[in-house]
Design a protein around this motif. Structure first.
Motif, PDB file in Angstrom:
ATOM      1  N   PHE A 187      10.080  12.095  -2.353  1.00 34.10           N
ATOM      2  CA  PHE A 187       8.876  12.478  -3.096  1.00 34.10           C
ATOM      3  C   PHE A 187       7.829  11.394  -2.885  1.00 34.10           C
ATOM      4  O   PHE A 187       8.079  10.230  -3.218  1.00 34.10           O
ATOM      5  CB  PHE A 187       9.167  12.593  -4.600  1.00 34.10           C
ATOM      6  CG  PHE A 187       9.865  13.855  -5.017  1.00 34.10           C
ATOM      7  CD1 PHE A 187      10.291  14.782  -4.064  1.00 34.10           C
ATOM      8  CD2 PHE A 187      10.100  14.126  -6.364  1.00 34.10           C
ATOM      9  CE1 PHE A 187      10.936  15.962  -4.462  1.00 34.10           C
ATOM     10  CE2 PHE A 187      10.738  15.296  -6.752  1.00 34.10           C
ATOM     11  CZ  PHE A 187      11.160  16.211  -5.811  1.00 34.10           C
ATOM     12  N   ASP A 188       6.694  11.788  -2.366  1.00 34.05           N
ATOM     13  CA  ASP A 188       5.584  10.843  -2.269  1.00 34.05           C
ATOM     14  C   ASP A 188       4.758  10.957  -3.548  1.00 34.05           C
ATOM     15  O   ASP A 188       3.977  11.882  -3.729  1.00 34.05           O
ATOM     16  CB  ASP A 188       4.728  11.148  -1.032  1.00 34.05           C
ATOM     17  CG  ASP A 188       3.568  10.155  -0.884  1.00 34.05           C
ATOM     18  OD1 ASP A 188       3.402   9.305  -1.775  1.00 34.05           O
ATOM     19  OD2 ASP A 188       2.828  10.253   0.111  1.00 34.05           O
ATOM     20  N   GLU A 189       4.977  10.006  -4.438  1.00 35.10           N
ATOM     21  CA  GLU A 189       4.279   9.995  -5.732  1.00 35.10           C
ATOM     22  C   GLU A 189       3.223   8.895  -5.771  1.00 35.10           C
ATOM     23  O   GLU A 189       2.924   8.349  -6.833  1.00 35.10           O
ATOM     24  CB  GLU A 189       5.298   9.800  -6.865  1.00 35.10           C
ATOM     25  CG  GLU A 189       6.247  10.981  -7.012  1.00 35.10           C
ATOM     26  CD  GLU A 189       6.262  11.538  -8.423  1.00 35.10           C
ATOM     27  OE1 GLU A 189       5.173  11.643  -9.030  1.00 35.10           O
ATOM     28  OE2 GLU A 189       7.372  11.831  -8.916  1.00 35.10           O
ATOM     29  N   ALA A 196       2.333   3.900  -5.501  1.00 33.83           N
ATOM     30  CA  ALA A 196       1.278   2.922  -5.207  1.00 33.83           C
ATOM     31  C   ALA A 196       0.181   3.189  -6.228  1.00 33.83           C
ATOM     32  O   ALA A 196       0.486   3.479  -7.379  1.00 33.83           O
ATOM     33  CB  ALA A 196       0.777   3.041  -3.772  1.00 33.83           C
ATOM     34  N   LYS A 197      -1.083   3.157  -5.827  1.00 33.58           N
ATOM     35  CA  LYS A 197      -2.216   3.489  -6.695  1.00 33.58           C
ATOM     36  C   LYS A 197      -2.042   2.981  -8.148  1.00 33.58           C
ATOM     37  O   LYS A 197      -2.157   1.789  -8.366  1.00 33.58           O
ATOM     38  CB  LYS A 197      -2.519   4.984  -6.597  1.00 33.58           C
ATOM     39  CG  LYS A 197      -2.971   5.330  -5.152  1.00 33.58           C
ATOM     40  CD  LYS A 197      -3.678   6.641  -4.984  1.00 33.58           C
ATOM     41  CE  LYS A 197      -4.326   6.736  -3.615  1.00 33.58           C
ATOM     42  NZ  LYS A 197      -3.786   7.697  -2.696  1.00 33.58           N
ATOM     43  N   ILE A 198      -1.758   3.819  -9.111  1.00 34.70           N
ATOM     44  CA  ILE A 198      -1.727   3.369 -10.516  1.00 34.70           C
ATOM     45  C   ILE A 198      -0.788   2.181 -10.706  1.00 34.70           C
ATOM     46  O   ILE A 198      -1.075   1.263 -11.482  1.00 34.70           O
ATOM     47  CB  ILE A 198      -1.316   4.530 -11.453  1.00 34.70           C
ATOM     48  CG1 ILE A 198      -2.471   5.537 -11.555  1.00 34.70           C
ATOM     49  CG2 ILE A 198      -0.938   4.003 -12.854  1.00 34.70           C
ATOM     50  CD1 ILE A 198      -2.173   6.753 -12.398  1.00 34.70           C
ATOM     51  N   SER A 238       0.848  -1.197   0.000  1.00 33.18           N
ATOM     52  CA  SER A 238       0.000   0.000   0.000  1.00 33.18           C
ATOM     53  C   SER A 238       0.879   1.241   0.000  1.00 33.18           C
ATOM     54  O   SER A 238       2.090   1.165   0.253  1.00 33.18           O
ATOM     55  CB  SER A 238      -0.905   0.026   1.241  1.00 33.18           C
ATOM     56  OG  SER A 238      -0.123   0.257   2.400  1.00 33.18           O
ATOM     57  N   GLY A 239       0.235   2.361  -0.245  1.00 25.79           N
ATOM     58  CA  GLY A 239       0.947   3.629  -0.191  1.00 25.79           C
ATOM     59  C   GLY A 239       1.455   3.927   1.209  1.00 25.79           C
ATOM     60  O   GLY A 239       2.578   4.404   1.393  1.00 25.79           O
ATOM     61  N   THR A 240       0.640   3.620   2.187  1.00 26.19           N
ATOM     62  CA  THR A 240       1.035   3.850   3.586  1.00 26.19           C
ATOM     63  C   THR A 240       2.313   3.093   3.913  1.00 26.19           C
ATOM     64  O   THR A 240       3.248   3.627   4.510  1.00 26.19           O
ATOM     65  CB  THR A 240      -0.080   3.375   4.549  1.00 26.19           C
ATOM     66  OG1 THR A 240      -1.252   4.132   4.290  1.00 26.19           O
ATOM     67  CG2 THR A 240       0.328   3.543   5.992  1.00 26.19           C
ATOM     68  N   GLU A 241       2.324   1.828   3.501  1.00 24.73           N
ATOM     69  CA  GLU A 241       3.507   1.011   3.781  1.00 24.73           C
ATOM     70  C   GLU A 241       4.747   1.583   3.095  1.00 24.73           C
ATOM     71  O   GLU A 241       5.849   1.559   3.652  1.00 24.73           O
ATOM     72  CB  GLU A 241       3.259  -0.406   3.253  1.00 24.73           C
ATOM     73  CG  GLU A 241       3.160  -1.463   4.311  1.00 24.73           C
ATOM     74  CD  GLU A 241       3.222  -2.839   3.681  1.00 24.73           C
ATOM     75  OE1 GLU A 241       4.290  -3.444   3.706  1.00 24.73           O
ATOM     76  OE2 GLU A 241       2.181  -3.292   3.144  1.00 24.73           O
TER      77      GLU A 241
HETATM   78  C1  PLP Z   1      -3.309   7.495  -1.204  1.00 23.69           C
HETATM   79  C2  PLP Z   1      -2.052   8.099  -0.724  1.00 23.69           C
HETATM   80  C3  PLP Z   1      -1.260   7.483   0.261  1.00 23.69           C
HETATM   81  C4  PLP Z   1      -1.718   6.259   1.006  1.00 23.69           C
HETATM   82  O1  PLP Z   1      -1.837   5.152   0.183  1.00 23.69           O
HETATM   83  P1  PLP Z   1      -2.708   3.885   0.689  1.00 23.69           P
HETATM   84  O2  PLP Z   1      -2.519   2.890  -0.405  1.00 23.69           O
HETATM   85  O3  PLP Z   1      -4.113   4.387   0.826  1.00 23.69           O
HETATM   86  O4  PLP Z   1      -2.142   3.450   1.982  1.00 23.69           O
HETATM   87  C5  PLP Z   1      -0.032   8.035   0.550  1.00 23.69           C
HETATM   88  N1  PLP Z   1       0.405   9.143  -0.067  1.00 23.69           N
HETATM   89  C6  PLP Z   1      -0.331   9.767  -1.012  1.00 23.69           C
HETATM   90  C7  PLP Z   1       0.222  10.976  -1.688  1.00 23.69           C
HETATM   91  C8  PLP Z   1      -1.587   9.279  -1.360  1.00 23.69           C
HETATM   92  O5  PLP Z   1      -2.317   9.925  -2.271  1.00 23.69           O
END
Ligand code: PLP
Length: 424
Positions: A235-237, A263-265, A113-116
């Motif tokens: 950078f949090d992308e 993460a995401k995409i 996940s993004g959090t991780e």
């Molecule tokens: C969504 C998001 C996160 C968290 O990602 P999860 O998969 O929901 O844990 C972290 N940083 C940014 C910039 C986000 O948009």
């Protein structure tokens, strides 16, 4: 069962009836659409309502829902590989893809996940630098890790105070709150905590306070400050990666980060994340180094296959980004024009297929303070009106609307037609 019945029943078994708070539509005072199916940009709920979707699972579905190639890749791989907890060639393909196609990335660690990804990047930055504090910016979101759920204390230089129950103040005392796009404030944090700042983490194109792009000069000076004080720039992308451009927000600035999170995409709609960066930093991770981070499901073959299917399409068809940008521009211009006719004050911030309509009398929205000037009641009326009109939007003023390869001018026109009927 319809939306209401399912949602009411869900409340018995899951807090608020959801597995992630924003989905409850609590602030909107309505039952959320309970989603049943999606194809392309159309999603259907359990009452049979159809919506044009501008949420896209909060960003990941850049190729629309249930893209044929992604579905096929999931079906194929799951015939032979669902999980091993062992190395696979698919992980190699994903790791190599990221290193070869993105800038400033020599090594990758996959997570779920993004959090991780962000919390692990922070731990790695601390392990690498031997320093304790981090700077995060008010209004930026990096997931639900304790050290990120912080509100600024009274004075600018005050140590963080937890913005969430269940977090001991010791967990956030090393989190310093920066002011987005205010480099002098960041400089004062560096001057106050000189030797102890492990990293600065930032969304270079913020999406979680509504869309705000960082200033070029601000970003360049951040890099200079990090170098001067021996801190890493992260950078949090998670949202902006493969979204604002194939190479992400990085490619919009003249600044090289030390670590980047995705993460995401990247997961094609499946649970996924990665943190990446310079080799000498990444090699501090176990089993090579002393920073321990692990995951039973990390690099899962089905996730890797769906992610690679997505990324390969995005790479092979750069015109997707042109298309998204073109219809984004049409949407933006249309909204501004209609708002003007209707005497509704708005500011539209858009970077490619990521956009926020701010209902504010301010002329610009460049800072978190600007965001706070928004008329939340008007946003609420807008959201409810649009949903009734078959336009599915994020239910908060502080989120981004997303566009995909499957949105067409027709969908944009339907959005604009609905907005034209908004009473303000
Ligand atoms: C969504 C998001 C996160 C968290 O990602 P999860 O998969 O929901 O844990 C972290 N940083 C940014 C910039 C986000 O948009």
């Amino acid at each position: 069962m319809g939306n209401r019945e399912i949602f009411e029943e869900s409340k018995k078994y899951m807090p608020g009836g959801v597995n992630s708070p924003v989905r409850s539509y609590k602030d909107m005072g309505i039952t959320p659409p309970v989603m049943k199916s999606g194809k392309g940009v159309l999603v259907k709920d359990e009452d049979g309502n159809e919506y044009i979707d501008f949420v896209l699972a909060w960003g990941p579905m850049i190729l629309g829902h249930c893209n044929d190639d992604i579905v096929k890749s999931i079906q194929e791989i799951s015939q032979s590989s669902i999980a091993f907890g062992a190395p696979t060639e698919l992980e190699l393909q994903m790791g190599r893809f990221l290193c070869e196609n993105l800038d400033n990335i020599e090594m990758v660690r996959m997570v779920n996940s993004g959090t991780e990804a962000t919390m692990s990047a922070i731990k790695l930055a601390r392990g690498y630098t031997g320093k304790n504090k981090i700077i995060k910016f008010a209004g930026c979101y990096h997931g639900h890790f304790d050290g990120f759920l912080v509100e600024a204390g009274s004075g600018v230089l005050t140590e963080g105070i937890a913005g969430c129950l269940g977090i001991p103040n010791e967990s956030v005392k090393n989190t310093l709150i920066g002011v987005y796009n205010d480099i002098e404030q960041v400089r004062s944090l560096f001057e106050a905590y000189k030797d102890d700042i492990a990293a600065v983490i930032i969304e270079p194109v913020a999406g979680n306070m509504g869309v705000i792009k960082a200033d070029d000069k601000f970003m360049e000076t951040l890099r200079v400050l990090c170098d001067e004080y021996g801190s890493l720039l992260i950078f949090d992308e998670v949202m902006s990666g493969f979204r604002v451009a194939f190479k992400g927000a990085q490619s919009l600035f003249n600044v090289n980060p030390d670590l980047v999170t995705y993460a995401k995409i990247m997961g094609g709609g499946l649970p996924c994340g990665a943190y990446c960066g310079r080799k000498e930093i990444m090699e501090k991770l176990a089993p090579l180094g002393g920073v321990y981070q692990a995951g039973t499901m990390s690099g899962n073959p089905v996730v890797m296959a769906a992610g690679l299917a997505t990324l390969n399409i995005l790479k092979a068809k750069p015109e997707i980004y042109d298309h998204i940008n073109n219809i984004g521009e049409k949407l933006e211009n249309g909204l501004l024009e209609i708002a003007k006719e209707k005497n509704i004050n708005i500011v539209v911030n858009r970077v490619g297929g990521m956009m926020t309509v701010f209902f504010t009398d301010s002329v610009e929205v460049n800072t978190y303070d600007d965001v706070k000037t928004c008329d939340i009641e008007r946003f609420k009326r807008y959201f409810l009106h649009m949903l009734k009109s078959g336009i599915n939007l994020p239910q908060s003023q502080y989120e981004a609307v997303f566009l995909s390869s499957e949105h067409t001018e027709e969908h944009v026109n339907k959005f604009l037609d609905a907005f034209r009927k908004f009473e303000g």
